[in-house]
Design a protein around this motif. Sequence first.
Motif, PDB file in Angstrom:
ATOM      1  N   PHE A   1       0.833  -1.198   0.000  1.00  8.51           N
ATOM      2  CA  PHE A   1       0.000   0.000   0.000  1.00  8.51           C
ATOM      3  C   PHE A   1       0.870   1.251   0.000  1.00  8.51           C
ATOM      4  O   PHE A   1       0.663   2.166  -0.792  1.00  8.51           O
ATOM      5  N   ILE A   2       1.866   1.282   0.856  1.00  9.18           N
ATOM      6  CA  ILE A   2       2.742   2.454   0.971  1.00  9.18           C
ATOM      7  C   ILE A   2       3.509   2.675  -0.329  1.00  9.18           C
ATOM      8  O   ILE A   2       3.526   3.775  -0.869  1.00  9.18           O
ATOM      9  N   GLY A   3       4.110   1.635  -0.852  1.00 11.77           N
ATOM     10  CA  GLY A   3       4.896   1.756  -2.080  1.00 11.77           C
ATOM     11  C   GLY A   3       4.046   2.045  -3.291  1.00 11.77           C
ATOM     12  O   GLY A   3       4.390   2.878  -4.130  1.00 11.77           O
ATOM     13  N   GLY A   4       2.907   1.396  -3.395  1.00  9.14           N
ATOM     14  CA  GLY A   4       2.038   1.559  -4.549  1.00  9.14           C
ATOM     15  C   GLY A   4       1.342   2.902  -4.588  1.00  9.14           C
ATOM     16  O   GLY A   4       0.929   3.362  -5.636  1.00  9.14           O
ATOM     17  N   ARG A   5       1.201   3.554  -3.464  1.00  5.97           N
ATOM     18  CA  ARG A   5       0.464   4.813  -3.398  1.00  5.97           C
ATOM     19  C   ARG A   5       1.350   6.038  -3.617  1.00  5.97           C
ATOM     20  O   ARG A   5       0.829   7.118  -3.834  1.00  5.97           O
ATOM     21  N   LEU A   6       2.667   5.896  -3.561  1.00  2.00           N
ATOM     22  CA  LEU A   6       3.523   7.068  -3.626  1.00  2.00           C
ATOM     23  C   LEU A   6       3.308   7.858  -4.913  1.00  2.00           C
ATOM     24  O   LEU A   6       3.084   9.072  -4.871  1.00  2.00           O
ATOM     25  N   ALA A   7       3.370   7.200  -6.057  1.00  2.00           N
ATOM     26  CA  ALA A   7       3.191   7.909  -7.328  1.00  2.00           C
ATOM     27  C   ALA A   7       1.804   8.538  -7.400  1.00  2.00           C
ATOM     28  O   ALA A   7       1.647   9.677  -7.848  1.00  2.00           O
ATOM     29  N   GLU A   8       0.803   7.809  -6.920  1.00  2.00           N
ATOM     30  CA  GLU A   8      -0.569   8.327  -6.930  1.00  2.00           C
ATOM     31  C   GLU A   8      -0.699   9.551  -6.014  1.00  2.00           C
ATOM     32  O   GLU A   8      -1.326  10.549  -6.375  1.00  2.00           O
ATOM     33  N   LEU A   9      -0.106   9.485  -4.818  1.00  2.00           N
ATOM     34  CA  LEU A   9      -0.177  10.606  -3.891  1.00  2.00           C
ATOM     35  C   LEU A   9       0.543  11.831  -4.441  1.00  2.00           C
ATOM     36  O   LEU A   9       0.063  12.952  -4.307  1.00  2.00           O
ATOM     37  N   LYS A  10       1.704  11.622  -5.065  1.00  2.00           N
ATOM     38  CA  LYS A  10       2.428  12.742  -5.669  1.00  2.00           C
ATOM     39  C   LYS A  10       1.599  13.383  -6.774  1.00  2.00           C
ATOM     40  O   LYS A  10       1.503  14.602  -6.866  1.00  2.00           O
ATOM     41  N   ALA A  11       1.004  12.556  -7.626  1.00  2.00           N
ATOM     42  CA  ALA A  11       0.189  13.080  -8.723  1.00  2.00           C
ATOM     43  C   ALA A  11      -1.030  13.827  -8.191  1.00  2.00           C
ATOM     44  O   ALA A  11      -1.370  14.907  -8.684  1.00  2.00           O
ATOM     45  N   GLU A  12      -1.673  13.267  -7.172  1.00  2.00           N
ATOM     46  CA  GLU A  12      -2.844  13.916  -6.573  1.00  2.00           C
ATOM     47  C   GLU A  12      -2.460  15.266  -5.970  1.00  2.00           C
ATOM     48  O   GLU A  12      -3.167  16.263  -6.155  1.00  2.00           O
ATOM     49  N   ALA A  13      -1.342  15.321  -5.264  1.00  2.00           N
ATOM     50  CA  ALA A  13      -0.895  16.576  -4.660  1.00  2.00           C
ATOM     51  C   ALA A  13      -0.591  17.609  -5.741  1.00  2.00           C
ATOM     52  O   ALA A  13      -0.978  18.778  -5.619  1.00  2.00           O
ATOM     53  N   THR A  14       0.065  17.195  -6.801  1.00  2.00           N
ATOM     54  CA  THR A  14       0.391  18.099  -7.897  1.00  2.00           C
ATOM     55  C   THR A  14      -0.868  18.638  -8.553  1.00  2.00           C
ATOM     56  O   THR A  14      -0.982  19.839  -8.823  1.00  2.00           O
ATOM     57  N   GLU A  15      -1.841  17.763  -8.789  1.00  2.00           N
ATOM     58  CA  GLU A  15      -3.112  18.192  -9.386  1.00  2.00           C
ATOM     59  C   GLU A  15      -3.841  19.175  -8.482  1.00  2.00           C
ATOM     60  O   GLU A  15      -4.381  20.185  -8.956  1.00  2.00           O
ATOM     61  N   ASP A  16      -3.853  18.899  -7.181  1.00  2.00           N
ATOM     62  CA  ASP A  16      -4.537  19.792  -6.248  1.00  2.00           C
ATOM     63  C   ASP A  16      -3.866  21.154  -6.178  1.00  2.00           C
ATOM     64  O   ASP A  16      -4.535  22.189  -6.095  1.00  2.00           O
TER      65      ASP A  16
END
Length: 153
Positions: free
Chosen positions: A49-64
Amino acid sequence: MAELLTVDQLAQMLEMHPRTIRRYIRDNQLKASKVGGEWRIRKGDAEMFIGGRLAELKAEATEDIQAFIQGKDSEVDGKFQVCTVLDCYVNTPEALKISGIIMSYMNEPNPDRGKAKFQYFYDEAEKKGRYTIWGNPAFVGKLLSEVGNNIKQ
C-alpha cells in the motif's frame, strides 16, 4: 514492524488519521482483516500500500496544487486562501514533532480555522515527508509559526 498492524499503528507510521486508514480499508484500497472486532493489516499489505500509493499521492498533490493556482475546485472557503508546501527531511529528530503539530492543528476543533485540508506523503528515495496545507492565511500562518518555533533550523 510487527507481522500484523493495527489501524492506529499504521496511521501513526504514515502520519495519517486512523479514519483515513479505515476509509482506505472500506474503499478496498488497503487489504485488512478483522481480528477480534478490530482491523489488522498484514505487514506485506501495508508495504504494498505504501509503495504503490507514492506515485498516486504525488500526482494527486500536484493536481490539487495546480487546481489551487488556477482557482479551480477549492475545498477551502473564504475570501482569502493559501496553499503551502512543507518538506520535512525525516531523518531529523524534529520530524515526529512536526507531524504531531500538524496533526494536532488539523484535528482540533477550531471555529476560526474555517475549512482546511492537508495531504502528506513520504518519499523513500528522497527521505522526506511532504505536507501540502490549504486554509485561510491566519490558520496556515499559525500552524507554520508553531512548526518554526518547535524545530531547530
